[in-house]
Design a protein around this motif. Sequence first.
Motif: not given
Length: 265
Positions: A195-197, A250-256
């Motif tokens: 994954v690249i954010c 958040s980005m981390t929330g979507a990633l999780e």
Amino acid sequence: MSEKIDQDLVKSRMNKVESILVTLSDPLKAGKKNTPYDRLKDRYGIQVDFRNFIAVDGLTHKEFRKQKIDILDHTAIVFTSRNAVDHFFRLCEGLRLEMPAEMKYFCISEQTANYLQKYITVRKRKIFTGTRTAADLEPLIVKHKKEKFLYPCSNIRIDSIPNMFERNKVPLTEAIIYETGPADLSDLTEVFYDVICFFSPSGVEALDQNFPDWKQNKTRLAAFGPTTAQAILDKGWTLDIQAPLPNAPSMTGALELYIKEANNL
């Protein structure tokens, strides 16, 4: 976004996530520990690397003067990022300007408002804070529409702030105080991650400019915000992860959320 995302394609590309590249500066270098990305690493055993894809260059006070903007002719300042805060006060120092105690500050998020403490005594100032977006600031702007607003920004900026002021017929002075563009990534030998954010269109452009032969293949791409998402789609790449989401701001929330599904957790 003008281009519709093929959800069936996104579903078919959902494979196990073991490595993530975040196109931001490493928070450890800024002295930050136990960030949401650290928790992702610890909780799911995932490799998370950081590399800033954006080059930020502040205008000199001589360059800024060409815009013929009198900062002290304004009574309120709108900040949407830490970069804006840093470069604004750097410019003020170069111009030998001191912010009057009655100056009002309108910050797009609590994080940006807290960052102001680096330059001013927050408890003695009038600071108004949104939650995350321009829409959150709108009621505050309307309530104080008689103020003279200054918007320190980059040469590349989203339209949401100016559009919001125009919609409410509130005058706004835009002041370019720094310039952003793709960073030089020539020292990177490869960009192979699950994954690249991305967090801005400039970051997307940096990947394309530095690696013109790069193929997405099985790499999932994540975007924060609609303009970044559209930049990915405009390249003909597949957008796999979007943020913010109603249940993941958040980005981390979507990633999780994605990791839990992709890794069958």
